[in-house]
Design a protein around this motif. Structure first.
Motif, PDB file in Angstrom:
ATOM      1  N   LYS A   1      16.759   1.912  17.895  1.00 45.27           N
ATOM      2  CA  LYS A   1      15.345   1.705  18.163  1.00 45.27           C
ATOM      3  C   LYS A   1      14.668   1.054  16.958  1.00 45.27           C
ATOM      4  CE  LYS A   1      14.698   5.551  21.404  1.00 45.27           C
ATOM      5  NZ  LYS A   1      13.940   6.801  21.671  1.00 45.27           N
ATOM      6  N   LYS A   2      13.901   0.006  17.232  1.00 38.92           N
ATOM      7  CA  LYS A   2      13.198  -0.688  16.165  1.00 38.92           C
ATOM      8  C   LYS A   2      11.880   0.013  15.861  1.00 38.92           C
ATOM      9  CE  LYS A   2      15.138  -5.243  17.175  1.00 38.92           C
ATOM     10  NZ  LYS A   2      14.823  -6.672  17.482  1.00 38.92           N
ATOM     11  N   ARG A   3      11.650   0.222  14.595  1.00 41.49           N
ATOM     12  CA  ARG A   3      10.413   0.878  14.179  1.00 41.49           C
ATOM     13  C   ARG A   3       9.272  -0.129  14.117  1.00 41.49           C
ATOM     14  NH1 ARG A   3      12.120   4.849   9.150  1.00 41.49           N
ATOM     15  NH2 ARG A   3      13.569   6.181  10.316  1.00 41.49           N
ATOM     16  N   LYS A   4       8.094   0.343  14.475  1.00 40.36           N
ATOM     17  CA  LYS A   4       6.914  -0.505  14.383  1.00 40.36           C
ATOM     18  C   LYS A   4       6.534  -0.678  12.910  1.00 40.36           C
ATOM     19  CE  LYS A   4       4.958   0.877  18.834  1.00 40.36           C
ATOM     20  NZ  LYS A   4       3.782   1.478  19.523  1.00 40.36           N
ATOM     21  N   PRO A   5       6.132  -1.873  12.520  1.00 40.56           N
ATOM     22  CA  PRO A   5       5.729  -2.070  11.111  1.00 40.56           C
ATOM     23  C   PRO A   5       4.491  -1.245  10.783  1.00 40.56           C
ATOM     24  CG  PRO A   5       5.155  -3.986  12.447  1.00 40.56           C
ATOM     25  CD  PRO A   5       5.998  -3.093  13.321  1.00 40.56           C
ATOM     26  N   ARG A   6       4.482  -0.677   9.609  1.00 38.79           N
ATOM     27  CA  ARG A   6       3.358   0.146   9.175  1.00 38.79           C
ATOM     28  C   ARG A   6       2.124  -0.708   8.920  1.00 38.79           C
ATOM     29  NH1 ARG A   6       4.626   4.411   4.555  1.00 38.79           N
ATOM     30  NH2 ARG A   6       2.444   4.819   5.075  1.00 38.79           N
ATOM     31  N   LYS A   7       0.994  -0.188   9.331  1.00 45.86           N
ATOM     32  CA  LYS A   7      -0.263  -0.892   9.098  1.00 45.86           C
ATOM     33  C   LYS A   7      -0.671  -0.702   7.642  1.00 45.86           C
ATOM     34  CE  LYS A   7      -2.001  -0.310  13.808  1.00 45.86           C
ATOM     35  NZ  LYS A   7      -3.105   0.235  14.648  1.00 45.86           N
ATOM     36  N   PRO A   8      -1.250  -1.732   7.026  1.00 39.95           N
ATOM     37  CA  PRO A   8      -1.689  -1.581   5.624  1.00 39.95           C
ATOM     38  C   PRO A   8      -2.832  -0.567   5.519  1.00 39.95           C
ATOM     39  CG  PRO A   8      -2.500  -3.642   6.561  1.00 39.95           C
ATOM     40  CD  PRO A   8      -1.550  -3.066   7.570  1.00 39.95           C
ATOM     41  N   ARG A   9      -2.888   0.112   4.417  1.00 42.61           N
ATOM     42  CA  ARG A   9      -3.948   1.087   4.184  1.00 42.61           C
ATOM     43  C   ARG A   9      -5.301   0.396   4.127  1.00 42.61           C
ATOM     44  NH1 ARG A   9      -2.440   6.174   1.766  1.00 42.61           N
ATOM     45  NH2 ARG A   9      -4.590   6.251   1.032  1.00 42.61           N
ATOM     46  N   LYS A  10      -6.310   1.032   4.725  1.00 45.39           N
ATOM     47  CA  LYS A  10      -7.656   0.469   4.716  1.00 45.39           C
ATOM     48  C   LYS A  10      -8.271   0.474   3.316  1.00 45.39           C
ATOM     49  CE  LYS A  10      -8.665   1.737   9.506  1.00 45.39           C
ATOM     50  NZ  LYS A  10      -9.557   2.506  10.415  1.00 45.39           N
ATOM     51  N   ASP A  11      -7.849   1.455   2.484  1.00 45.68           N
ATOM     52  CA  ASP A  11      -8.415   1.550   1.133  1.00 45.68           C
ATOM     53  C   ASP A  11      -7.455   1.011   0.079  1.00 45.68           C
ATOM     54  OD1 ASP A  11      -6.507   3.454   1.468  1.00 45.68           O
ATOM     55  OD2 ASP A  11      -7.677   5.118   0.662  1.00 45.68           O
ATOM     56  N   LYS A  12      -6.590   0.064   0.476  1.00 42.94           N
ATOM     57  CA  LYS A  12      -5.632  -0.504  -0.454  1.00 42.94           C
ATOM     58  C   LYS A  12      -6.361  -1.266  -1.562  1.00 42.94           C
ATOM     59  CE  LYS A  12      -1.513  -3.392  -0.694  1.00 42.94           C
ATOM     60  NZ  LYS A  12      -0.560  -4.254   0.056  1.00 42.94           N
ATOM     61  N   GLY A  13      -5.988  -0.979  -2.804  1.00 44.90           N
ATOM     62  CA  GLY A  13      -6.609  -1.640  -3.947  1.00 44.90           C
ATOM     63  C   GLY A  13      -7.878  -0.991  -4.428  1.00 44.90           C
ATOM     64  N   LYS A  14      -8.332   0.066  -3.752  1.00 45.20           N
ATOM     65  CA  LYS A  14      -9.548   0.755  -4.148  1.00 45.20           C
ATOM     66  C   LYS A  14      -9.215   2.084  -4.803  1.00 45.20           C
ATOM     67  CE  LYS A  14     -12.173  -1.174  -0.259  1.00 45.20           C
ATOM     68  NZ  LYS A  14     -12.999  -0.842   0.947  1.00 45.20           N
ATOM     69  N   SER A  15     -10.059   2.525  -5.696  1.00 41.07           N
ATOM     70  CA  SER A  15      -9.880   3.832  -6.316  1.00 41.07           C
ATOM     71  C   SER A  15     -10.169   4.915  -5.299  1.00 41.07           C
ATOM     72  CB  SER A  15     -10.808   3.973  -7.532  1.00 41.07           C
ATOM     73  OG  SER A  15     -10.503   3.003  -8.504  1.00 41.07           O
ATOM     74  N   ARG A  16      -9.312   5.899  -5.230  1.00 44.42           N
ATOM     75  CA  ARG A  16      -9.438   6.944  -4.213  1.00 44.42           C
ATOM     76  C   ARG A  16      -9.714   8.289  -4.864  1.00 44.42           C
ATOM     77  NH1 ARG A  16      -4.819   4.136  -2.640  1.00 44.42           N
ATOM     78  NH2 ARG A  16      -3.510   5.829  -3.381  1.00 44.42           N
ATOM     79  N   LYS A  17     -10.433   9.119  -4.135  1.00 39.17           N
ATOM     80  CA  LYS A  17     -10.658  10.494  -4.571  1.00 39.17           C
ATOM     81  C   LYS A  17      -9.417  11.332  -4.330  1.00 39.17           C
ATOM     82  CE  LYS A  17     -15.633  11.273  -4.134  1.00 39.17           C
ATOM     83  NZ  LYS A  17     -16.642  12.127  -3.470  1.00 39.17           N
TER      84      LYS A  17
END
Length: 333
Positions: free
Chosen positions: A285-301
Motif C-alpha cells: 500500500k502506498k502512503r499518502k504524502p504528508r502535508k507540510p506544517r502550517k507553522d513551518k518556519g515560525k517560532s512555536r510555543k
C-alpha cells in the motif's frame, strides 16, 4: 415422609435465541432480552457519574462497575495469595477473574461439540465454531454484514452512527462534521475556560486544559497494583503498558504464524504488512504524502504554554531579540 418431586416448568430453558448459529437458551424472557443485546450491540445501562462513558447490557454489570471503579476503599484491598504473584485488587470480582485467567490454566468451561477444543471465554468458542461452518455470531441489524469478533462488530456499528452539528446538519463520519465546522458552519461554539477565560478550538483541548486547574492531590492517579512497585501514571494505557513490559515480561515483538516463516516484527501493523506482501502476494500500500506544517518556519510555543496559558519565560530568555519579536507577533500577550 417422602414426597414426589415435581419438575418446575419455569426451570426449563424454553426461551431460545433466534439468531442463526447461536442456540443459547434461557429460563426467563428477561434473560433472553439481555442476551439479545450482545447481538444488537445495545447498552442501555449507562454510568451517570460525570466523565464516565461506560455502558452495559444489564443493571448487574452497571452495579458491579460502580462498586469497583467509583466506590474504591483502600482499606478493603485484597491481595492475590498465589505464590509469586502479589497483585492487589479493590474488589472480589477482580480477584476472582484474575485467578481464573492467570492461575487456573485448566479452567476451560466452553467446549466445542464437534472437536476436542475448549476455551476460557465464550466468544473464543463462537469464533472457533465458525471454522466448522457455523455463521458468525454477531450480525448487524442495519446491514447484511456479520462478525466473529465482538470488538470489530462494535467498531462496525459506529459506521451507522450519525453526528449532528449545532447548525442542524447531520453527517455519517466524524471527519466530515469536523471539516464542516472548520469551513462551512456559521454557528460557532466557543470552548472557553470558566476559570482563566482561555478559548480553545475544540472541546477536547478544553478538557485537557482543565487538568491544569485541578490540584495535583485531587487528580486521578493509576497506581501499579504489584507489591513493592511505587510507579503511578495519569493515564490507564500507560499503566497497562508498564505492567505488560516490566511485570508480565511481555515483548512487543510478534511472530509470523505462517508455515516455514517465523519472522518477528515490532508491531502487529508490520506483521500484517508482511503477510499481505510475502505470503499473499498483494502489492504494498502506498502512503499518502504528508502535508507540510502550517507553522513551518515560525517560532512555536511549547505545549505547556499552549495548554496552561502561561508563558514559558525560561525558554524566552534563551531566544534572541528577533525570535522574541516573532513569538509576540504569533501569540500576543
Amino acid at each position: 415422609m417422602a414426597t414426589d418431586q415435581v419438575a418446575n416448568p419455569s426451570s426449563q430453558k424454553s426461551h431460545i435465541c433466534t439468531v442463526s448459529g447461536c442456540g443459547a437458551s434461557f429460563t426467563r424472557p428477561g434473560k433472553l432480552a439481555t442476551h439479545m443485546r450482545t447481538h444488537t450491540g445495545e447498552r442501555p445501562f449507562r454510568c451517570d457519574l460525570e466523565g464516565c462513558l461506560k455502558s452495559y447490557t444489564n443493571s448487574h454489570h452497571l452495579k458491579r462497575h460502580r462498586s469497583i471503579s467509583h466506590d474504591k476503599v483502600v482499606s478493603t484491598q485484597i491481595m492475590c495469595t498465589f505464590e509469586g504473584c502479589g497483585m492487589v485488587f479493590y474488589h472480589k470480582y477482580n480477584l476472582k477473574r484474575h485467578l481464573n485467567r492467570s492461575h487456573n490454566p485448566d479452567s476451560k468451561p466452553f467446549k466445542c461439540k464437534d472437536c476436542d477444543e475448549s476455551f476460557k471465554k465464550k466468544f473464543r468458542l463462537q469464533q472457533h465454531r465458525c471454522s466448522h461452518g457455523s455463521p458468525a455470531p454477531f450480525e448487524c441489524h442495519l446491514c447484511p454484514l456479520s462478525y466473529t469478533d465482538y470488538h470489530k462488530f462494535h467498531k462496525h456499528l459506529r459506521n451507522h452512527k450519525t453526528y449532528n452539528c449545532d447548525c442542524g446538519k447531520s453527517f455519517s463520519r466524524w471527519s466530515e462534521i469536523c471539516s464542516h465546522r472548520r469551513k462551512e458552519c456559521t454557528v460557532k461554539k466557543v470552548n472557553k475556560c470558566i476559570i482563566c477565560g482561555k478559548i480553545f478550538s475544540t472541546k477536547a483541548n478544553l478538557s485537557q486544559h482543565a487538568l491544569v486547574h485541578i490540584e495535583e492531590s485531587k487528580r486521578e492517579i493509576h497506581k501499579c497494583p504489584y507489591l513493592d512497585c511505587a510507579r503511578s501514571y495519569q493515564r490507564r494505557n500507560n499503566l497497562n503498558y508498564h505492567i505488560a513490559r516490566f511485570h508480565q515480561k511481555m515483548s512487543d515483538k510478534v511472530q509470523c504464524g505462517e508455515s516455514n516463516c517465523g519472522e518477528t516484527f515490532k508491531s502487529k501493523k508490520n506483521l500484517k504488512q508482511h503477510i499481505r506482501i510475502v505470503h499473499h502476494g498483494l502489492p504494498e500500500k502506498k502512503r499518502k504524502p504528508r502535508k507540510p506544517r502550517k507553522d513551518k518556519g515560525k517560532s512555536r510555543k511549547c505545549i505547556y504554554s499552549i495548554m496552561s496559558g502561561i508563558e514559558n519565560t525560561a525558554r524566552l530568555k534563551m531566544l534572541d531579540t528577533a525570535e522574541i519579536d516573532a513569538v509576540e507577533k504569533i501569540s500576543p500577550a
